[in-house]
Write an enzyme that holds these catalytic residues in place. Structure first.
Site, PDB file in Angstrom:
ATOM      1  N   LYS A 186     -34.976 -38.691  70.347  1.00  0.00           N
ATOM      2  CA  LYS A 186     -34.491 -37.311  70.401  1.00  0.00           C
ATOM      3  C   LYS A 186     -34.750 -36.762  71.808  1.00  0.00           C
ATOM      4  CE  LYS A 186     -35.931 -33.304  70.133  1.00  0.00           C
ATOM      5  NZ  LYS A 186     -34.997 -32.742  71.138  1.00  0.00           N
ATOM      6  N   GLU A 262     -48.024 -37.533  75.402  1.00  0.00           N
ATOM      7  CA  GLU A 262     -48.073 -37.307  76.856  1.00  0.00           C
ATOM      8  C   GLU A 262     -47.795 -35.821  77.045  1.00  0.00           C
ATOM      9  OE1 GLU A 262     -48.854 -39.463  79.125  1.00  0.00           O
ATOM     10  OE2 GLU A 262     -48.582 -41.413  78.178  1.00  0.00           O
ATOM     11  N   CYS A 296     -45.412 -32.969  85.042  1.00  0.00           N
ATOM     12  CA  CYS A 296     -46.726 -32.829  84.398  1.00  0.00           C
ATOM     13  C   CYS A 296     -47.831 -33.225  85.359  1.00  0.00           C
ATOM     14  CB  CYS A 296     -46.770 -33.695  83.152  1.00  0.00           C
ATOM     15  SG  CYS A 296     -46.272 -35.378  83.501  1.00  0.00           S
ATOM     16  N   GLU A 393     -50.139 -24.291  83.474  1.00  0.00           N
ATOM     17  CA  GLU A 393     -49.175 -25.158  84.135  1.00  0.00           C
ATOM     18  C   GLU A 393     -48.092 -24.268  84.757  1.00  0.00           C
ATOM     19  OE1 GLU A 393     -47.377 -27.788  81.260  1.00  0.00           O
ATOM     20  OE2 GLU A 393     -47.551 -29.460  82.627  1.00  0.00           O
TER      21      GLU A 393
HETATM   22  P1  NAD Z   1     -41.339 -29.070  75.129  1.00  0.00           P
HETATM   23  O1  NAD Z   1     -42.623 -29.347  74.429  1.00  0.00           O
HETATM   24  O2  NAD Z   1     -40.754 -27.720  74.979  1.00  0.00           O
HETATM   25  O3  NAD Z   1     -40.229 -30.084  74.660  1.00  0.00           O
HETATM   26  C1  NAD Z   1     -40.390 -31.482  74.735  1.00  0.00           C
HETATM   27  C2  NAD Z   1     -39.534 -32.118  73.674  1.00  0.00           C
HETATM   28  O4  NAD Z   1     -40.017 -31.710  72.399  1.00  0.00           O
HETATM   29  C3  NAD Z   1     -38.067 -31.730  73.710  1.00  0.00           C
HETATM   30  O5  NAD Z   1     -37.282 -32.837  73.327  1.00  0.00           O
HETATM   31  C4  NAD Z   1     -37.997 -30.630  72.672  1.00  0.00           C
HETATM   32  O6  NAD Z   1     -36.712 -30.497  72.119  1.00  0.00           O
HETATM   33  C5  NAD Z   1     -38.967 -31.164  71.653  1.00  0.00           C
HETATM   34  N1  NAD Z   1     -39.521 -30.132  70.765  1.00  0.00           N
HETATM   35  C6  NAD Z   1     -39.729 -28.814  71.032  1.00  0.00           C
HETATM   36  N2  NAD Z   1     -40.218 -28.207  69.931  1.00  0.00           N
HETATM   37  C7  NAD Z   1     -40.327 -29.146  68.978  1.00  0.00           C
HETATM   38  C8  NAD Z   1     -40.758 -29.133  67.620  1.00  0.00           C
HETATM   39  N3  NAD Z   1     -41.223 -28.035  67.031  1.00  0.00           N
HETATM   40  N4  NAD Z   1     -40.723 -30.289  66.928  1.00  0.00           N
HETATM   41  C9  NAD Z   1     -40.290 -31.425  67.508  1.00  0.00           C
HETATM   42  N5  NAD Z   1     -39.868 -31.509  68.786  1.00  0.00           N
HETATM   43  C10 NAD Z   1     -39.896 -30.383  69.507  1.00  0.00           C
HETATM   44  O7  NAD Z   1     -41.578 -29.459  76.655  1.00  0.00           O
HETATM   45  P2  NAD Z   1     -40.531 -29.403  77.841  1.00  0.00           P
HETATM   46  O8  NAD Z   1     -40.450 -27.992  78.301  1.00  0.00           O
HETATM   47  O9  NAD Z   1     -39.284 -30.128  77.489  1.00  0.00           O
HETATM   48  O10 NAD Z   1     -41.280 -30.295  78.937  1.00  0.00           O
HETATM   49  C11 NAD Z   1     -42.230 -29.785  79.784  1.00  0.00           C
HETATM   50  C12 NAD Z   1     -43.612 -30.150  79.286  1.00  0.00           C
HETATM   51  O11 NAD Z   1     -43.704 -31.563  79.165  1.00  0.00           O
HETATM   52  C13 NAD Z   1     -44.680 -29.750  80.267  1.00  0.00           C
HETATM   53  O12 NAD Z   1     -45.787 -29.232  79.565  1.00  0.00           O
HETATM   54  C14 NAD Z   1     -45.043 -31.070  80.924  1.00  0.00           C
HETATM   55  O13 NAD Z   1     -46.339 -31.128  81.467  1.00  0.00           O
HETATM   56  C15 NAD Z   1     -44.871 -32.026  79.812  1.00  0.00           C
HETATM   57  N6  NAD Z   1     -44.666 -33.374  80.322  1.00  0.00           N
HETATM   58  C16 NAD Z   1     -45.675 -34.273  80.160  1.00  0.00           C
HETATM   59  C17 NAD Z   1     -45.526 -35.549  80.670  1.00  0.00           C
HETATM   60  C18 NAD Z   1     -46.620 -36.566  80.520  1.00  0.00           C
HETATM   61  O14 NAD Z   1     -46.340 -37.739  80.690  1.00  0.00           O
HETATM   62  N7  NAD Z   1     -47.845 -36.172  80.198  1.00  0.00           N
HETATM   63  C19 NAD Z   1     -44.341 -35.914  81.317  1.00  0.00           C
HETATM   64  C20 NAD Z   1     -43.332 -34.975  81.454  1.00  0.00           C
HETATM   65  C21 NAD Z   1     -43.502 -33.707  80.927  1.00  0.00           C
END
Ligand code: NAD
Length: 492
Positions: A186, A262, A296, A393
């Site tokens: 997804k 992650e 991140c 962040e």
């Molecule tokens: P997000 O948590 O909003 O979304 C990430 C994914 O989760 C998306 O596909 C989103 O559609 C899905 N999602 C959102 N709500 C959900 C729910 N209730 N149930 C299931 N899935 C859900 O994050 P984002 O804004 O897309 O990404 C940015 C974040 O990701 C930042 O906090 C960043 O640090 C983190 N990040 C971490 C890493 C790592 O490797 N640690 C890498 C890249 C990004």
């Protein structure tokens, strides 16, 4: 070189718009579609199928049906599919790069870098697929035998964020394919097109139907909810924010799923008084400005020894102030738009609050007027240690600089966060690096290096930054389960 409109239109028209279920690209059960926007212009790039609960369950049906056969497929065959996928992604590097720039906003040069990085997970795991070793040993008592083997964990739900649309998918799909797991992927609703094209490439590479299913959709919870309640799913691998990760971990308890998380970061970038300042500024530019700060691992707090803070900050402000903001497809662009309006507002609120707390704006500090969600590359000096911007962040092109007095002070400030993903240390003293690294509560440390991501290295965090590792030999272990067979004394 500016990309022509024809080239963009041709590429967009070639991206599959359906859901991929059991090898077939199809409309969503609801018939609804989801618009994907260009953050540089706000315009619609494409409309794709908007998947929901019914589609997610159909995808799990396919993944579940394919699991046993895929687990029995020779590791060499799985590896060669990944190798072929690496070659196809590399051949189509320009398409992937442009697509990412269009839907996510990053400058084309950076998008090309992500294609190389993302493809590397396919090559690395094509090699790891045939090197998953078990063991056979005699018990300490000397009679019975211990046989340990690894098996694929089973169907996985892979959820990826918008900031690295290709690499976050390959970093999960690569090891899952190598280990023999089937998947429901997804992608983030803001950037699903890259994942759609990647899934098509996996098909071209020979991945059997049902092994990789892709369900994009506007409601993430509608897709993940029913899957997490279904006992056929055996693992969730999530990359995204800490808040969503925690919720998914809670939901994963229902079926006691294997989880890889992650999550977010709050990386300290520590510059000691003995550091090579030119190298530190170069590293700071990479660690802060890569992906417009939407990473991140992005340096979130610059902790600089008070003896060099003035010089370091002035050099950093000069370099950051000279960056060109623009559409990622334009030649000469260093910094593209933020992903959406909401994100830009959040960044500006943090900057405004920091200034109210006493920080000084050395360059930038405001939104860029006009179309798209651009934000000025910003350096903030004299940021008080308790400013909100140091605790959250930022996820944008803003560099807050603060100072420390000595090594113990630097470690204390660096660790004063619930996050623990990446930290950066600049010093010429290797003993100091080892001493400081041991005490830093972070999963990864960059030593005189502003970019540390590599497919061969275990990427991941501690504390609220997550669980598990992606990349390296550790990455495939996340997709296997260990089975022990106790063997009676063969001489008895
Ligand atoms: P997000 O948590 O909003 O979304 C990430 C994914 O989760 C998306 O596909 C989103 O559609 C899905 N999602 C959102 N709500 C959900 C729910 N209730 N149930 C299931 N899935 C859900 O994050 P984002 O804004 O897309 O990404 C940015 C974040 O990701 C930042 O906090 C960043 O640090 C983190 N990040 C971490 C890493 C790592 O490797 N640690 C890498 C890249 C990004």
């Amino acid at each position: 070189m500016t990309i022509t409109v024809d080239r963009e239109a041709g590429l967009l028209a070639s991206v599959p718009t359906g859901l991929l279920i059991n090898g077939q690209w199809q409309a969503s059960a609801s018939g609804k579609t989801l618009d994907v926007h260009d953050p540089a212009t706000g315009k619609v790039l494409a409309s794709i199928a908007d998947g929901g609960s019914e589609d997610a369950l159909a995808a799990l049906d396919a993944a579940s049906a394919a699991q046993a056969g895929w687990a029995r497929t020779a590791p060499r065959v799985r590896g060669e599919i990944l190798r072929k996928a690496f070659e196809l992604v590399t051949e189509r590097a320009e398409d992937f790069a442009l697509l990412m720039t269009l839907e996510m906003g990053k400058p084309l040069g950076e998008a090309r870098g992500e294609v190389a990085y993302g493809a590397e997970f396919l090559r690395w795991y094509s090699e790891e697929a045939v090197r998953d070793y078990g063991r056979y040993v005699t018990t300490p008592e000397g009679k019975n035998k211990i046989l340990v083997q690894h098996k694929p964990v089973g169907p996985c739900l892979l959820i990826t964020p918008w900031n690295f649309p290709l690499a976050m998918a390959t970093r999960k799909v690569g090891p899952a394919v190598a280990a023999g797991c089937t998947m429901v992927l997804k992608p983030a609703k803001l950037t699903p097109l890259t994942a759609q094209l990647f899934a098509q490439v996996m098909q071209e590479a020979g991945l059997p139907d049902g092994v990789l299913n892709v369900v994009s959709g506007s409601s993430a919870a509608a897709i993940s909810g029913p899957l997490l309640k279904d006992s056929r799913l055996r693992k969730i691998s999530f990359t995204g924010s800490t808040a969503v990760g925690k919720q998914l971990m809670a939901d994963a308890t229902h079926n006691v799923l294997r989880t890889s998380m992650e999550l977010g970061g709050n990386a300290p970038f520590i510059v000691f008084g003995d550091a090579d300042l030119e190298a530190a500024v170069d590293g700071a530019m990479a660690a802060k400005m890569r992906n417009m700060g939407e990473a991140c691992t992005a340096a979130n707090r610059f902790l600089v020894h008070e003896s060099v803070a003035g010089e370091f900050t002035a050099k950093l402000a000069e370099r950051i102030g000279a960056l060109t903001v623009g559409r990622g497809t334009e030649a000469g662009t260093d910094v593209g738009p933020m992903i959406e309006q909401k994100a830009r507002e959040g960044i500006h609120a943090l900057v405004t609050a920091a200034v109210a707390d006493g920080a000084t704006v050395l360059t930038g500090g405001d939104v860029v007027a006009g179309d798209g969600y651009f934000y000025q590359p910003t350096v903030l000096g004299n940021v008080p240690n308790d400013a909100a911007i140091l605790g959250q962040e930022i996820f944008g092109p803003v560099a807050p600089v603060t100072t420390f007095k000595d090594e113990a002070d630097a470690i204390r400030i660096a660790n004063s966060t619930e996050y623990g993903l990446a930290a950066y240390v600049y010093t010429r003293d290797f003993s100091r690096l080892l001493r400081v690294s041991e005490q830093l509560e972070f999963g990864m440390v960059g030593f005189n290096a502003g970019v540390i991501s590599n497919a061969a290295a275990p990427f991941g965090g501690v504390k609220h930054s997550g669980l598990g590792r992606e990349g390296g030999s550790e990455g495939i272990a996340e997709y296997t389960t260990t089975q022990y067979i106790g063997i009676a004394d063969p001489y008895a």
